[in-house]
Design a protein around this motif. Structure first.
Motif, PDB file in Angstrom:
ATOM      1  N   GLY A   1       0.815  -1.201   0.000  1.00 58.42           N
ATOM      2  CA  GLY A   1       0.000   0.000   0.000  1.00 58.42           C
ATOM      3  C   GLY A   1       0.854   1.259   0.000  1.00 58.42           C
ATOM      4  O   GLY A   1       0.567   2.223  -0.726  1.00 58.42           O
ATOM      5  N   ARG A   2       1.930   1.274   0.812  1.00 59.37           N
ATOM      6  CA  ARG A   2       2.827   2.431   0.846  1.00 59.37           C
ATOM      7  C   ARG A   2       3.531   2.615  -0.491  1.00 59.37           C
ATOM      8  O   ARG A   2       3.721   3.743  -0.962  1.00 59.37           O
TER       9      ARG A   2
ATOM     10  N   LYS B   1       1.059   4.034  -3.032  1.00 63.18           N
ATOM     11  CA  LYS B   1       0.773   5.431  -2.700  1.00 63.18           C
ATOM     12  C   LYS B   1       1.920   6.322  -3.131  1.00 63.18           C
ATOM     13  O   LYS B   1       1.710   7.428  -3.640  1.00 63.18           O
TER      14      LYS B   1
ATOM     15  N   LYS C   1      -0.730   6.516  -6.819  1.00 61.09           N
ATOM     16  CA  LYS C   1      -2.020   5.858  -7.010  1.00 61.09           C
ATOM     17  C   LYS C   1      -3.052   6.404  -6.014  1.00 61.09           C
ATOM     18  O   LYS C   1      -2.726   6.754  -4.891  1.00 61.09           O
ATOM     19  N   THR C   2      -4.305   6.467  -6.445  1.00 60.85           N
ATOM     20  CA  THR C   2      -5.383   6.925  -5.573  1.00 60.85           C
ATOM     21  C   THR C   2      -5.815   5.804  -4.639  1.00 60.85           C
ATOM     22  O   THR C   2      -5.436   4.638  -4.828  1.00 60.85           O
ATOM     23  N   GLY C   3      -6.654   6.147  -3.660  1.00 60.44           N
ATOM     24  CA  GLY C   3      -7.150   5.144  -2.738  1.00 60.44           C
ATOM     25  C   GLY C   3      -7.908   4.035  -3.444  1.00 60.44           C
ATOM     26  O   GLY C   3      -7.760   2.850  -3.105  1.00 60.44           O
TER      27      GLY C   3
ATOM     28  N   ILE D   1      -5.429   1.802  -5.363  1.00 55.19           N
ATOM     29  CA  ILE D   1      -4.689   0.927  -4.442  1.00 55.19           C
ATOM     30  C   ILE D   1      -5.559  -0.250  -4.017  1.00 55.19           C
ATOM     31  O   ILE D   1      -5.101  -1.399  -3.972  1.00 55.19           O
ATOM     32  N   PHE D   2      -6.812   0.043  -3.718  1.00 52.92           N
ATOM     33  CA  PHE D   2      -7.745  -1.016  -3.320  1.00 52.92           C
ATOM     34  C   PHE D   2      -7.875  -2.043  -4.435  1.00 52.92           C
ATOM     35  O   PHE D   2      -7.771  -3.259  -4.190  1.00 52.92           O
TER      36      PHE D   2
ATOM     37  N   ARG E   1     -10.022  -6.931   1.721  1.00 52.80           N
ATOM     38  CA  ARG E   1      -9.825  -6.030   2.853  1.00 52.80           C
ATOM     39  C   ARG E   1     -10.954  -6.134   3.888  1.00 52.80           C
ATOM     40  O   ARG E   1     -11.085  -5.280   4.761  1.00 52.80           O
TER      41      ARG E   1
END
Length: 227
Positions: free
Chosen positions: A121-122, A125, A129-131, A134-135, A213
């Protein structure tokens, strides 16, 4: 007789006035005591800015269970803006410090088996990349087996708030609160029996059901000492 009744009336009035005055005095005294106690409690807190690496580590460790803080691995951004390992650890927890370049406070502690997921995720980011992106990327990678979500039931503890000040004596951050989540990839309300929204204050519920998630969300509680 008239003089007698007049005298009795005067005595009653005087007694009533004295009683009211005494009650008023006692009430004012109690108010003063409460006010003084409040002022005393406020002055006991010595909040200062989190402005050095030692403070970053000390406050971040408050996200970890009290009995485990001494042996956690600690990583995160230092005051210079570099992502570093502040210290190695020997137990099951990794602590992530607050990013001092961002407003407010947000520290985390998670089970070490979640590190590939967190690190990915880090990385995404940092690539901009946007949230949502990333998801979606991690969802695909977890489904394909490329990315591990750690041990089922692995936890993430979060200590966060709007202030970036703390008490050096206790390491508690001003007005910060605590919550944690339990990761159960692809779990649903049907498989866990949990609602998809909290039904009461501090009631557990499942968030992102049916996805990589999916996790049990425990709503924030304010008393960190009860951990």
């Amino acid at each position: 007789m008239r003089n007698l009744w007049s005298a009795l009336f005067i005595i009653v009035v005087i007694t009533s006035c004295n009683t009211n005055e005494k009650t008023k005095t006692e009430s004012e005294s109690k108010i003063t005591e409460v006010t003084n106690d409040t002022v005393t409690d406020t002055t006991k807190k010595n909040y200062v800015s989190i402005d050095n690496d030692e403070a970053l580590v000390a406050t971040a460790l408050m996200a970890a269970p009290k009995s485990s803080r001494a042996n956690c691995k600690v990583i995160g951004y230092n005051m210079a803006g570099e992502f570093v390992t502040f210290r190695e650890g020997t137990n099951e927890f990794i602590v992530l410090t607050d990013n001092p370049k961002k407003s407010g406070f947000n520290a985390a502690c998670y089970h070490k088996s979640l590190e590939p997921f967190m690190a990915r995720g880090r990385e995404l980011k940092a690539e901009g990349k946007t949230g949502v992106e990333i998801f979606d990327i991690r969802e695909e990678e977890v489904k394909s087996g490329k990315l591990s979500m750690g041990e089922p039931g692995a936890t993430l503890h979060i200590y966060y708030g709007t202030s970036n000040r703390y008490d050096p004596e206790t390491s508690l951050v001003e007005d910060a609160i605590y919550r944690y989540v339990v990761y159960l990839p692809f779990a649903t309300s049907e498989t866990t029996g949990l609602p998809e929204a909290p039904v009461a204050s501090n009631h557990p519920w499942i968030m992102n059901p049916g996805t990589h998630r999916a996790h049990i969300m425990i709503s924030p509680v304010n008393n960190l000492d009860k951990k």
